[in-house]
Design a protein around this motif. Structure first.
Motif, short mmCIF file in Angstrom:
data_model
loop_
_atom_site.label_atom_id
_atom_site.label_comp_id
_atom_site.label_asym_id
_atom_site.label_seq_id
_atom_site.Cartn_x
_atom_site.Cartn_y
_atom_site.Cartn_z
N GLY A 188 -75.42 -3.00 11.74
CA GLY A 188 -74.68 -3.76 12.74
C GLY A 188 -75.64 -4.44 13.71
O GLY A 188 -76.83 -4.20 13.71
N SER A 189 -75.05 -5.30 14.53
CA SER A 189 -75.83 -6.00 15.56
C SER A 189 -76.45 -4.96 16.48
O SER A 189 -75.83 -3.94 16.77
N PRO A 190 -77.67 -5.12 16.89
CA PRO A 190 -78.58 -6.26 16.81
C PRO A 190 -79.47 -6.28 15.56
O PRO A 190 -80.51 -6.92 15.56
N TYR A 191 -79.06 -5.60 14.50
CA TYR A 191 -79.75 -5.64 13.20
C TYR A 191 -81.19 -5.15 13.30
O TYR A 191 -82.11 -5.73 12.76
N LEU A 192 -81.36 -4.05 14.01
CA LEU A 192 -82.66 -3.37 14.14
C LEU A 192 -82.67 -2.18 13.19
O LEU A 192 -81.61 -1.72 12.76
N PRO A 193 -83.85 -1.64 12.89
CA PRO A 193 -83.88 -0.43 12.04
C PRO A 193 -83.01 0.69 12.59
O PRO A 193 -82.40 1.43 11.83
N GLU A 194 -82.90 0.78 13.92
CA GLU A 194 -82.06 1.81 14.53
C GLU A 194 -80.57 1.53 14.31
O GLU A 194 -79.73 2.41 14.53
N SER A 195 -80.22 0.31 13.91
CA SER A 195 -78.82 -0.08 13.68
C SER A 195 -78.33 0.32 12.30
O SER A 195 -77.17 0.09 11.97
N VAL A 196 -79.21 0.89 11.48
CA VAL A 196 -78.85 1.26 10.11
C VAL A 196 -78.17 2.63 10.12
O VAL A 196 -78.72 3.59 10.63
N VAL A 197 -76.96 2.70 9.55
CA VAL A 197 -76.23 3.97 9.49
C VAL A 197 -75.61 4.14 8.11
O VAL A 197 -75.32 3.17 7.42
N GLY A 198 -75.41 5.40 7.74
CA GLY A 198 -74.70 5.72 6.51
C GLY A 198 -75.58 5.74 5.28
O GLY A 198 -76.76 5.41 5.33
N GLY A 199 -74.99 6.15 4.20
CA GLY A 199 -75.67 6.18 2.92
C GLY A 199 -76.55 7.41 2.76
O GLY A 199 -76.70 8.21 3.67
N THR A 200 -77.12 7.53 1.59
CA THR A 200 -78.04 8.64 1.34
C THR A 200 -79.31 8.42 2.16
O THR A 200 -79.61 7.29 2.53
N PRO A 201 -80.05 9.46 2.44
CA PRO A 201 -81.30 9.28 3.20
C PRO A 201 -82.24 8.27 2.54
O PRO A 201 -82.85 7.45 3.22
N ALA A 202 -82.35 8.30 1.21
CA ALA A 202 -83.24 7.37 0.51
C ALA A 202 -82.76 5.92 0.66
O ALA A 202 -83.56 5.01 0.93
N ALA A 203 -81.45 5.70 0.50
CA ALA A 203 -80.89 4.35 0.64
C ALA A 203 -81.05 3.86 2.08
O ALA A 203 -81.43 2.72 2.33
N ASN A 204 -80.77 4.73 3.02
CA ASN A 204 -80.88 4.39 4.44
C ASN A 204 -82.32 3.99 4.76
O ASN A 204 -82.56 2.97 5.42
N GLU A 205 -83.28 4.76 4.27
CA GLU A 205 -84.69 4.47 4.55
C GLU A 205 -85.13 3.16 3.90
O GLU A 205 -85.89 2.39 4.49
N ARG A 206 -84.64 2.90 2.70
CA ARG A 206 -85.01 1.66 2.02
C ARG A 206 -84.51 0.45 2.80
O ARG A 206 -85.22 -0.53 2.98
N VAL A 207 -83.27 0.51 3.27
CA VAL A 207 -82.70 -0.59 4.06
C VAL A 207 -83.49 -0.76 5.35
O VAL A 207 -83.81 -1.88 5.76
N ARG A 208 -83.82 0.34 6.03
CA ARG A 208 -84.63 0.27 7.26
C ARG A 208 -85.96 -0.43 7.00
O ARG A 208 -86.39 -1.26 7.79
#
Length: 140
Positions: free
Chosen positions: A104-124
């Motif tokens: 979500g906005s402001p589209y920062l790494p801290e704005s990434v939520v949900g998913g498996t830990p591996a998926a979350n880390e990849r998106v970050r």
């Protein structure tokens, strides 16, 4: 209407392009030719035309779904970067990655939520790299 002549094994072929009249600024009549739409001299494959139209509409709809509504150019750039390697879609102004990770906005790494830990880390990670690239280009 504009004609484009083509040669083929079965005889001369023509592509006919239809233009919206409001796009025409001026025209010059060069001479009188045969009617290109004379039904006794031309064949229009309506099935092919309909198929091409449906394909173009589907393509336009797919492209329209990839454009965020009410988001900043930076958010769209981040979406485009994520889409190069991951399946993404918009949910209003939230980027949904792999149908499980949300950004979500402001589209920062801290704005990434949900998913498996591996998926979350990849998106970050992708998000972090894209933000650095945007800052290098002079974006914020």
């Amino acid at each position: 209407m504009a004609q484009e002549g083509m040669k083929s094994v079965s005889g001369p072929r023509r592509n006919i392009r239809l233009l919206k009249a409001n796009y025409i600024k001026e025209f010059v009549l060069l001479g009188q030719a045969e009617d290109p739409l004379d039904p006794t001299k031309c064949f229009v494959d309506l099935n092919t035309l309909q198929s091409r139209e449906e394909s173009a509409i589907r393509q336009a709809e797919m492209e329209a779904e990839r454009i965020g509504v009410g988001v900043t150019p930076q958010a769209q750039s981040i979406f485009d970067a994520l889409s190069k390697t991951l399946p993404v879609r918009w949910d209003k102004t939230v980027i949904v990655v792999m149908n499980e990770v949300r950004v979500g906005s402001p589209y920062l790494p801290e704005s990434v939520v949900g998913g498996t830990p591996a998926a979350n880390e990849r998106v970050r990670k992708v998000l972090e790299l894209e933000r650095k690239r945007l800052q290098g280009r002079g974006g914020s």
